[in-house]
Design a protein around this motif. Structure first.
Motif, PDB file in Angstrom:
ATOM      1  N   CYS A   1       0.919  -1.168   0.019  1.00  0.00           N
ATOM      2  CA  CYS A   1      -0.111  -0.060  -0.183  1.00  0.00           C
ATOM      3  C   CYS A   1       0.829   1.382  -0.202  1.00  0.00           C
TER       4      CYS A   1
ATOM      5  N   GLN B   1      -0.406   4.441  -0.919  1.00  0.00           N
ATOM      6  CA  GLN B   1      -0.872   5.879  -0.293  1.00  0.00           C
ATOM      7  C   GLN B   1      -2.417   5.800  -0.075  1.00  0.00           C
ATOM      8  N   VAL B   2      -2.914   6.172   1.323  1.00  0.00           N
ATOM      9  CA  VAL B   2      -4.461   6.325   1.312  1.00  0.00           C
ATOM     10  C   VAL B   2      -4.830   7.609   1.421  1.00  0.00           C
TER      11      VAL B   2
ATOM     12  N   ASN C   1      -8.290  10.360   0.738  1.00  0.00           N
ATOM     13  CA  ASN C   1      -9.504  10.868   1.220  1.00  0.00           C
ATOM     14  C   ASN C   1     -10.524   9.541   1.027  1.00  0.00           C
ATOM     15  N   SER C   2     -10.692   8.925  -0.278  1.00  0.00           N
ATOM     16  CA  SER C   2     -11.556   8.067  -0.654  1.00  0.00           C
ATOM     17  C   SER C   2     -10.983   7.254  -1.509  1.00  0.00           C
TER      18      SER C   2
ATOM     19  N   MET D   1      -7.316   4.431  -2.420  1.00  0.00           N
ATOM     20  CA  MET D   1      -6.035   3.883  -1.873  1.00  0.00           C
ATOM     21  C   MET D   1      -5.305   3.268  -3.195  1.00  0.00           C
TER      22      MET D   1
ATOM     23  N   VAL E   1     -12.594   6.791   3.177  1.00  0.00           N
ATOM     24  CA  VAL E   1     -11.947   5.504   3.657  1.00  0.00           C
ATOM     25  C   VAL E   1     -11.859   5.496   5.209  1.00  0.00           C
TER      26      VAL E   1
ATOM     27  N   GLN F   1     -11.416   5.092   8.975  1.00  0.00           N
ATOM     28  CA  GLN F   1     -10.334   5.127   9.835  1.00  0.00           C
ATOM     29  C   GLN F   1      -9.634   4.063  10.233  1.00  0.00           C
TER      30      GLN F   1
ATOM     31  N   ARG G   1      -7.659   2.478   7.467  1.00  0.00           N
ATOM     32  CA  ARG G   1      -6.586   3.375   6.992  1.00  0.00           C
ATOM     33  C   ARG G   1      -5.679   2.817   8.024  1.00  0.00           C
ATOM     34  N   ASP G   2      -5.894   2.838   9.159  1.00  0.00           N
ATOM     35  CA  ASP G   2      -4.846   2.571  10.365  1.00  0.00           C
ATOM     36  C   ASP G   2      -4.401   1.137   9.905  1.00  0.00           C
TER      37      ASP G   2
ATOM     38  N   LEU H   1      -4.000  -0.508   7.038  1.00  0.00           N
ATOM     39  CA  LEU H   1      -3.200  -0.528   6.034  1.00  0.00           C
ATOM     40  C   LEU H   1      -1.759   0.001   6.422  1.00  0.00           C
ATOM     41  N   THR H   2      -1.777   1.347   6.918  1.00  0.00           N
ATOM     42  CA  THR H   2      -0.296   1.855   7.426  1.00  0.00           C
ATOM     43  C   THR H   2       0.240   1.125   8.301  1.00  0.00           C
TER      44      THR H   2
END
Length: 294
Positions: free
Chosen positions: A94, A96-97, A99-100, A102, A135, A137, A140-141, A143-144
């Protein structure tokens, strides 16, 4: 997350996750190399494995998050060709994520050599209207966190009163519904007194379970090991097994045994167990006893 430059050739060390594939006869063309369109299928197959590595059963997770992921853009760069029977490792990362959306970077490796790489851009959107949505949260968390090397699952160990509802849900789905084991054979009085383990992903979904009880003094028995279908082949089953073995060590057991379905013998062999005795029938399924020292 540090990005891989779109103009540079990816290296194996740029990726935490790989899916191994073997080139099939149906995938080569008149030039005896993999037809160019199949590399997108390789990317898609690896992305499915990426979700398992994140301990996410895809369909259930998207339904819970109230949306789905739709491909907006796919790009590929061809550097070399794969051939019939070659083993390939497809890396997924991954990058980059937003706003909507990835962005995933994928690369096909033969050994250390990158053959094909490219990007897949997904948009998170309402499943029915396909209207973009932020996306979540939690996703998002995840993936990162994965790209930072964080663990994607945790195992809780405790009594039936604490973990029984989640353990029962998994065992019902795997043993009773899927394997057709009679319900009266699945549920017994030992559940109330033995130690249970349940693996959860970072969104709180129960993924796998097992239990530990005394077989004879000094010897523990692990049983009722089950992993939901979407996460088989990931690490969650092994993490449950390790947690139960550690609990056995802490309770002073010197050995642990289990009755493994023949289809799962390889899984337990890789965890250090050895077969003992002949194959036998249990609940209409071929099993073998396996043991290891603690």
């Amino acid at each position: 997350m540090s990005a891989i430059s779109a103009s540079s050739t990816p290296r194996r060390r740029d990726f935490r996750f790989f899916e191994r594939l073997r080139v099939r006869w149906a995938e080569i063309d008149a030039q005896h190399i993999v037809f160019n369109g199949h590399y997108l299928t390789y990317f898609d197959t690896a992305v499915g494995g990426y979700w398992r590595a994140l301990a996410l059963p895809y369909a259930a997770t998207m339904a819970e998050l109230g949306g789905d992921l739709f491909v907006r853009k796919a790009t590929l760069e061809y550097l070399d060709s794969a051939r019939f029977e070659e083993l390939l490792d497809v890396g997924v990362r991954c990058e980059q994520v937003g706003n909507s959306s990835m962005r995933l970077h994928c690369a096909v490796f033969r050994g250390e050599d990158c053959l094909v790489h490219g990007e897949l851009v997904y948009v998170f959107a309402d499943a029915a209207s396909r209207t973009p949505k932020p996306v979540p949260q939690g996703l998002r968390d995840l993936l990162t966190g994965f790209e930072k090397g964080e663990s994607m699952a945790r195992v809780r160990v405790g009594a039936w009163a604490e973990l029984g509802a989640d353990a029962q849900h998994i065992r019902q789905a795997v043993f009773v519904d899927e394997q057709k084991i009679p319900a009266e054979m699945e549920w017994d009085s030992a559940d109330a007194s033995c130690l249970h383990a349940v693996a959860y992903n970072r969104l709180g979904r129960a993924l796998a379970t097992g239990r530990l009880l005394e077989h004879v003094p000094g010897v523990a028995k692990i049983g009722r090991m089950a992993v939901i279908a979407a996460l088989r082949g990931s690490r969650v089953g092994r993490e449950v097994l390790e947690a139960l073995m550690q609990a056995g060590r802490e309770r002073g057991y010197r050995e642990v045994l289990l009755h493994a379905q023949l289809s799962a013998e390889g899984f337990y062999t890789r965890a250090g167990f050895q077969r003992r005795g002949p194959v036998f029938d249990e609940a209409g399924i071929a099993h073998v006893e396996m043991v290891r020292a603690l």
